[in-house]
Structures are given as C-alpha cells and as structure tokens.
Design an enzyme around this catalytic site. Structure first.
Site, short mmCIF file in Angstrom:
data_model
loop_
_atom_site.label_atom_id
_atom_site.label_comp_id
_atom_site.label_asym_id
_atom_site.label_seq_id
_atom_site.Cartn_x
_atom_site.Cartn_y
_atom_site.Cartn_z
N TYR A 52 46.04 37.70 32.61
CA TYR A 52 46.16 39.12 33.16
C TYR A 52 44.77 40.01 32.72
O TYR A 52 44.72 39.99 31.63
CB TYR A 52 47.33 39.78 32.83
N GLU A 54 44.06 43.21 34.46
CA GLU A 54 44.20 44.52 35.30
C GLU A 54 42.96 45.44 34.90
O GLU A 54 42.62 45.79 33.64
CB GLU A 54 45.31 45.29 35.46
N ASP A 198 33.07 43.61 59.02
CA ASP A 198 34.06 42.62 58.41
C ASP A 198 33.26 41.33 58.95
O ASP A 198 33.32 40.72 59.99
CB ASP A 198 35.12 42.86 59.00
N THR A 224 35.92 37.44 53.76
CA THR A 224 36.63 36.34 52.88
C THR A 224 35.63 35.52 52.08
O THR A 224 34.48 35.62 52.75
CB THR A 224 37.43 35.61 53.97
N LYS A 227 35.74 31.09 54.43
CA LYS A 227 35.50 30.36 55.80
C LYS A 227 33.96 29.87 55.88
O LYS A 227 33.87 28.92 55.08
CB LYS A 227 35.51 31.76 56.71
N ARG A 233 39.82 30.89 48.68
CA ARG A 233 40.53 31.84 49.40
C ARG A 233 40.60 32.98 48.38
O ARG A 233 41.05 33.15 47.30
CB ARG A 233 42.17 31.42 49.58
C1 LIG Z 1 40.12 35.60 58.48
C2 LIG Z 1 39.73 37.30 58.75
C3 LIG Z 1 40.28 38.23 57.91
C4 LIG Z 1 41.51 37.99 56.87
O1 LIG Z 1 41.51 37.17 56.22
P1 LIG Z 1 42.51 36.49 55.26
O2 LIG Z 1 41.96 35.87 53.90
O3 LIG Z 1 43.15 35.67 56.10
O4 LIG Z 1 43.55 37.73 54.81
C5 LIG Z 1 39.67 39.59 58.13
N1 LIG Z 1 39.01 39.62 59.10
C6 LIG Z 1 38.51 38.76 59.83
C7 LIG Z 1 37.09 39.33 60.73
C8 LIG Z 1 38.69 37.70 59.76
O5 LIG Z 1 38.27 36.44 60.46
#
Ligand SMILES: *Cc1c(COP(=O)(O)O)cnc(C)c1O
Length: 413
Positions: A52, A54, A198, A224, A227, A233
């Site tokens: 942990y 925090e 994003d 993220t 991807k 993740r």
């Molecule tokens: C995948 C994605 C997210 C969310 O990600 P998670 O890890 O699934 O919560 C946010 N924004 C965009 C544009 C995404 O493609």
C-alpha cells in the site's frame, strides 16, 4: 506460477489456458487491444501488488516505501521523457479514472465542456449522459461531417463560442484520421478554455512518431497504457508544471486510494520499451498495415468512413453490403477474425444493432505481420461478408487463420 494456480484453482487456471490459446489462434482486430510483452506481464504479476502506498513519492501515508518510491519516480521520468511532458501522474487505475480526475482538477461539478459525441467516435467518458462525466458535468458535443467523416471544426468553434466551456476535449475511440491539435488549441485559446487531449488509442503511435504529438498544444493529455502503447492496463496523465498540484490532488485523494504499484512498475517497463527504435518501427508498421488493409477493403467495395485511415483503425459502414455490424462480427469470429460491431456516424440503426464494424492493426502488427498478411486478411473479410452463413467457408478460413497465427506467434506468451 502456472502450476500453483492449477493446484489452487483449476477452474480459473483452465479458463486462463483457454484464453491463452484463443489469443494465439485468432486474428485480434479490436483496435484497443494488444499483446503486452513478457517483461510487462512479469512486472504486472509481481509482489508489488502486496504494498500500500497512498500519496506520492516522498509523501506517503505508510512506511516501507523505499522501493515503491523509486519505481514510481522512474515511471514518471520515463513518461515525461518519452512524451516531452513537464509533469506526469502515473497512478490512474485506467483511462476512465484518468479522465474523470482531469475533469475534477479543471472544473467544478456543473461546469461545462465541449467534447466529441460517442456515436461519432468519442468516448463514454467524454461527458456522455449515463456516465459520471456526464452526471457531474455538462457536455456540448461535436461530431464529424456527414460529407467526409472528418471532425467538424466549425461546429467545435461554434459550440465553444456559444457555451464558453472550461475544457475542450479531443481524442477518440473510433476516429480513423489525424486530429488537428493545433486547430483545437486555437479555438480553446479564443474562448479561454483548457485543451484536454485523450490519446488513449493513439499513445503508442505518438510515442513512436507515427502520429503528431498533442503535447505542444494540450494543457492536459490523458491516456490508457494498454492500447497501442502496449503496457499493462492502466492510465497516465501528462500536464504542464502549473497544473501538477491540481492534477495530483484530483487523482489522490479525490478519485483514488492506493496506487496499483505492480501496474506502475509495468508501465515503467512499457515506457522503456516504447522509447526504443524497435518500437518506433512498430508504430509506423501499425499505420502502414492499416493503410494496406484499408485500401484492399475499399477495392472490395467496402465503405470506410472518411475514405480510409491515417492511424491504426478503420470504421466500416456495412450498409451497402446489406449486413448488420453484429451479424458481420459474429460471422468473422467464426472464421477466427475478431473485431467489434460499432456505430458509424449518422447511423440509421440503433446503438445496440449498429451498421458498422471497427477494425485495427495494433495486435496483429505486434505479431510481426505486414503487407502480405494484410492483403490476405482483407480478402478473407470480403469472402466472409459476402457469405456470412457459409459454415464450410468459415471453417476453411478458420484453418488458414490458425496457420497464419502459428507462423506469427503472439509475443509475450
Ligand atoms: C479506452 C479509452 C478510454 C478508457 O479507458 P479504460 O482503461 O477502458 O477506462 C478513455 N478514452 C478513450 C478515448 C479510450 O479509447
């Protein structure tokens, strides 16, 4: 580890084994998915999950942090170096909490943003009504033009001037073109809004120089890590120095408790991998493969939204092929080709029975596939879509797919 799991819980062990085989034996075209490296998975599965911590490095609430602090500092440094950011927060549990934390850092509940509509390629977390982002904040949403499938920048400007949002959000989950970050920044400046990008889907392309970077334009960049970036993740927030305090506070204690240290370590590993020349080549190959796949599919008469792709994905409107997205995705899966049904802009069918499919090249490119394999894949997709109910055809292609997958083993296994 495998054998302990088999002893302890054979039910779960067996399902993991089956999923391992599935990930090896099919062509995974879901553009948000990938194969993390063995090193990333080792860090993810490590004893760091036991601790942990925090707070932030040097300012924790519990003792025993000497190793965790070092790991988090390395992850932060690598994120800043790789993307050219002034500050990085590596603690968000995933992309969705990273976005929500950014909203809480830059807005008060009830404030408004301008963002891309989900049915046009945006993400749920960009203010869609049923989500936390749409519950706490008001979102005025732009889309793409019906004529060419490109983001309607006139609409962005008009919404921004009309509503004076605190934030303008760009970045998407189903948009096949390069996003003009400079144009977004100009509009944000005109109305005194912050620009949030994003880059969840394209972070790996940005890291590898295969897509322009939003960093020179954005106040905050979220992503993220699992991807195209090919990490575990997780989530990342990059921002300017002057926003560091607000962003860090919004992640902890506003949104989250203890960071997932095993994930932080794995993110550090992925960021190191992403800084290599090999990864640069990978990122460019993703785009090259997508372009080859797209043009062959168009030769077969497929209607690609915007007429092609600049990035890792394509969105196909199947209306002219007389088949619904879900029927197509199911038929393809029977042949070992896994993608997802997806709404297309101005979809005449409903969101639960959309007109299109979305396919992407990040995972198959991680297997080392190139131009020849893309051409074969496009031809298979065409054959299946022409005869979605032909079981013999599906089985024949399934066998060819399996042979191809054996020739290009999945990394990380
Ligand atoms: C995948 C994605 C997210 C969310 O990600 P998670 O890890 O699934 O919560 C946010 N924004 C965009 C544009 C995404 O493609």
């Amino acid at each position: 580890m495998q054998s302990s799991l088999w002893n302890e819980d054979p039910e779960i062990a067996e399902l993991i084994d089956k999923e391992t085989a599935r990930q090896q034996d099919v062509l995974r075209l879901i553009p948000s998915e990938n194969y993390a490296s063995k090193a990333v998975m080792e860090a993810t599965g490590s004893i760091l999950t036991n601790k942990y911590s925090e707070g932030y490095a040097g300012k924790r609430y519990y003792n025993g942090q000497e190793n965790i602090d070092a790991i988090e500092r390395i992850a932060i440094k690598r994120a800043k170096d790789l993307f050219g950011a002034e500050h990085a927060n590596v603690q968000p549990y995933s992309g969705s909490p990273a976005n929500l934390a950014t909203y809480f850092a830059l807005m008060k509940p009830g404030d408004c943003m301008v963002s891309m509509a989900l049915p046009h390629g945006g993400h749920l977390t960009h203010g869609w009504p049923i989500t936390a982002s749409g519950t706490f904040f008001k979102s005025y949403q732009y889309g793409v033009r019906e004529s060419d499938g490109r983001i309607d920048m006139d609409q962005v400007e008009q919404l921004a001037k009309e509503h004076h949002p605190k934030i303008i959000v760009c970045g998407a989950s189903a948009y096949p073109r390069i996003i003009d970050f400079a144009a977004f920044k100009q509009i944000a400046d005109e109305v005194g809004a912050k620009l949030m990008v994003d880059m969840a889907h394209i972070a790996g392309l940005v890291a590898g120089g295969a897509h322009p970077s939003p960093l020179p334009y954005a106040d905050v960049v979220t992503t993220t890590t699992h991807k195209t970036l090919r990490g575990p993740r997780g989530g990342l927030i990059l921002c300017r120095k002057d926003l560091k305090k607000d962003i860090d506070r919004a992640v902890f204690p506003c949104m989250q408790g203890g960071p997932h240290n095993h994930t932080t370590a794995a993110i550090a590993v992925a960021l190191k991998e992403a800084a290599t020349d090999e990864f640069k080549a990978y990122a460019h190959q993703i785009v090259d493969n997508a372009k080859v796949l797209a043009s062959r599919l168009m030769e077969h008469g497929f209607n690609l939204i915007s007429g092609g792709t600049d990035n890792h994905l394509m969105l196909i409107d199947l209306t002219n092929k007389d088949i619904a997205g879900k029927v197509a995705a199911t038929a393809l899966e029977r042949a070992g080709i896994v993608c997802n049904a997806n709404s297309v802009p101005f979809d005449k069918r409903g969101p639960f029975d959309p007109s299109g499919i979305r396919i992407g090249t990040p995972a198959i490119t991680s297997r080392g596939m190139g131009k020849d394999e893309m051409l074969r894949l496009a031809d298979w997709i065409d054959q299946i879509i022409q005869k979605p109910e032909d079981e013999a055809l599906a089985q024949k292609i399934r066998a060819d797919v399996k042979a191809l997958c054996t020739a290009f083993p999945a990394p990380g296994f």
